[in-house]
Design an enzyme around this catalytic site. Structure first.
Site, PDB file in Angstrom:
ATOM      1  N   GLY A  97      -1.707  -5.024  -0.742  1.00 10.35           N
ATOM      2  CA  GLY A  97      -0.671  -5.274   0.253  1.00 10.35           C
ATOM      3  C   GLY A  97       0.017  -3.990   0.697  1.00 10.35           C
ATOM      4  N   PRO A  99      -4.012   1.751  -3.963  1.00  7.79           N
ATOM      5  CA  PRO A  99      -4.920   0.733  -4.500  1.00  7.79           C
ATOM      6  C   PRO A  99      -5.298  -0.277  -3.414  1.00  7.79           C
ATOM      7  CG  PRO A  99      -2.685   0.416  -5.346  1.00  7.79           C
ATOM      8  CD  PRO A  99      -2.673   1.687  -4.555  1.00  7.79           C
ATOM      9  N   ASP A 138       0.866  -3.047  10.382  1.00 12.47           N
ATOM     10  CA  ASP A 138       0.381  -2.056   9.419  1.00 12.47           C
ATOM     11  C   ASP A 138      -0.014  -0.749  10.105  1.00 12.47           C
ATOM     12  OD1 ASP A 138       0.576  -4.227   7.735  1.00 12.47           O
ATOM     13  OD2 ASP A 138      -1.339  -3.853   6.725  1.00 12.47           O
ATOM     14  N   GLY A 140      -1.460  -1.688   2.523  1.00 10.80           N
ATOM     15  CA  GLY A 140      -2.018  -1.203   3.792  1.00 10.80           C
ATOM     16  C   GLY A 140      -3.120  -0.174   3.635  1.00 10.80           C
ATOM     17  N   SER A 141      -3.953  -0.301   2.583  1.00 10.66           N
ATOM     18  CA  SER A 141      -5.005   0.708   2.388  1.00 10.66           C
ATOM     19  C   SER A 141      -5.979   0.734   3.566  1.00 10.66           C
ATOM     20  CB  SER A 141      -5.749   0.476   1.071  1.00 10.66           C
ATOM     21  OG  SER A 141      -6.331  -0.804   1.053  1.00 10.66           O
ATOM     22  N   SER A 142      -6.258  -0.410   4.166  1.00  8.22           N
ATOM     23  CA  SER A 142      -7.218  -0.394   5.275  1.00  8.22           C
ATOM     24  C   SER A 142      -6.613   0.241   6.526  1.00  8.22           C
ATOM     25  CB  SER A 142      -7.759  -1.792   5.573  1.00  8.22           C
ATOM     26  OG  SER A 142      -6.716  -2.681   5.835  1.00  8.22           O
ATOM     27  N   ALA A 143      -5.336  -0.031   6.782  1.00  6.00           N
ATOM     28  CA  ALA A 143      -4.680   0.613   7.938  1.00  6.00           C
ATOM     29  C   ALA A 143      -4.628   2.124   7.724  1.00  6.00           C
ATOM     30  CB  ALA A 143      -3.266   0.065   8.110  1.00  6.00           C
TER      31      ALA A 143
HETATM   32  O1  PMV Z   1      -0.909  -8.552   3.339  1.00  3.46           O
HETATM   33  P1  PMV Z   1      -0.455  -7.642   4.432  1.00  3.46           P
HETATM   34  O2  PMV Z   1       0.398  -6.528   3.946  1.00  3.46           O
HETATM   35  O3  PMV Z   1      -1.557  -7.203   5.346  1.00  3.46           O
HETATM   36  O4  PMV Z   1       0.572  -8.448   5.359  1.00  3.46           O
HETATM   37  C1  PMV Z   1       0.277  -9.632   6.014  1.00  3.46           C
HETATM   38  C2  PMV Z   1       1.447  -9.970   6.852  1.00  3.46           C
HETATM   39  C3  PMV Z   1       1.397 -11.356   7.479  1.00  3.46           C
HETATM   40  O5  PMV Z   1       2.612 -11.498   8.201  1.00  3.46           O
HETATM   41  C4  PMV Z   1       1.316 -12.439   6.447  1.00  3.46           C
HETATM   42  C5  PMV Z   1       0.226 -11.490   8.443  1.00  3.46           C
HETATM   43  C6  PMV Z   1       0.274 -10.595   9.652  1.00  3.46           C
HETATM   44  O6  PMV Z   1      -0.825 -10.335  10.192  1.00  3.46           O
HETATM   45  O7  PMV Z   1       1.334 -10.197  10.099  1.00  3.46           O
END
Ligand code: PMV
Length: 309
Positions: free
Chosen positions: A83, A79, A129, A85-88
């Site tokens: 959080g 989804p 990510d 990592g769908s874009s990575a």
């Molecule tokens: O929301 P995510 O899974 O892309 O994680 C962000 C992680 C942070 O430490 C808040 C930012 C980062 O770029 O490391």
């Protein structure tokens, strides 16, 4: 050419990693698939390729493809804005397909190009990510070189050393709040707190300490201790102001059947993770309070060339 890449969750160290503290992330068994073939013109899922809607794919193509136009098709189990990592994942799957067509597959190259694509698309990024979904299993990002070093990523004078972390077969439940947290806003919120409050700086350092402490229970498969450290990390993230009532609700109900639970990623919405032997119970409890639950395990593999789409 068909390729895929997994999703990821951050186990320890989000936010603190922005200040040079270590962070640990793991690849999980949900994947994005990309099918690329030569064509008359560039398209994505049947639509003309557009730099706004297909930003990651277009930037990946701009970075490493000089050949004929491509027709790209995508399929994802991840989804978006959760959080996970769908874009990575779409970035690394696309790069894998393109580099496979050029017979230039190389893990380090994919990870570094993946970071570059995220950086160009988002204007900022840490390599956590893209390195995780490239390598699979677990990685540790730190500002100093340690044991099990894989590669380093450098940008604007900042250096991140990426390390392999052996991860036991963790059973996790991801609880997605359905609320899109803005990573940019959350990072900015923590930055303000960090710049005027020495207590916030102590909290960041403590998160870094917990992350390093987690390495040995991860090695020893000590789930009780991993869970305790996750819960402690969550308390510190809550002090930093990046939790959300919905995340707190999901964590509370998940804790009844878990070794530990915490928000994962930027917070302010987004998702939680719970470490548990009772995935069904935790998933049910999360859904009962209105979250979307995903039972996941660690993905040993990162990027992969596939035979089927
Ligand atoms: O929301 P995510 O899974 O892309 O994680 C962000 C992680 C942070 O430490 C808040 C930012 C980062 O770029 O490391």
């Amino acid at each position: 050419m068909i390729a895929s890449a997994p999703a990821k969750v951050i186990l320890f160290g989000e936010h603190a990693v922005v200040y040079g503290e270590p962070a640990i992330a793991v690849a999980i068994d949900m994947r994005t698939y990309v099918h690329a073939e030569k064509s008359e013109e560039y398209s994505v899922n049947g639509y003309p390729m557009n730099s706004r809607y297909h930003a990651y794919i277009k930037n990946a193509i701009d970075l490493c493809w000089e050949g004929e136009p491509l027709s790209i098709r995508t399929k994802s189990q991840i989804p978006s804005a959760s959080g996970m990592g769908s874009s990575a994942s779409i970035t690394v799957a696309t790069l894998t397909a393109l580099l496979a067509m050029k017979k230039e597959i190389d893990e380090e190259k994919i990870a570094k190009m993946g970071f570059e694509v995220e950086y160009r698309t988002q204007g900022r990024a840490s390599p956590i990510d893209t390195s995780t979904v490239t390598h699979g299993q677990g990685i540790l990002v730190h500002k100093v070189k340690r044991e099990n070093y894989l590669w380093k990523v450098e940008k604007n004078g900042v250096v991140w050393y990426i390390h392999h972390v052996k991860i036991p077969s963790l059973r996790l439940v991801v609880g997605f709040s359905g609320i899109k947290g803005s990573t940019r806003e959350m990072v900015e919120k923590v930055r303000r707190f960090y710049s005027w409050n020495s207590f916030a700086r102590d909290v960041i350092r403590e998160i870094g300490r917990i992350t390093l402490e987690a390495l040995s229970p991860l090695q020893d498969e000590d789930y009780e201790r991993i869970g305790e450290l996750m819960t402690q990390d969550n308390k510190l993230l809550t002090i930093l102001g990046v939790s959300h009532p919905m995340l707190k609700k999901m964590i509370n109900v998940a804790m009844k059947h878990s070794y530990g639970a915490k928000l994962t990623g930027a917070g302010g919405g987004g998702s939680i993770i719970a470490l548990t032997d009772e995935q069904d119970e935790v998933a049910r409890a999360i859904e009962e309070v209105g979250g979307r639950a995903y039972k996941v395990s660690i993905s040993k593999e990162g990027f992969r060339v596939e035979n089927h789409f």
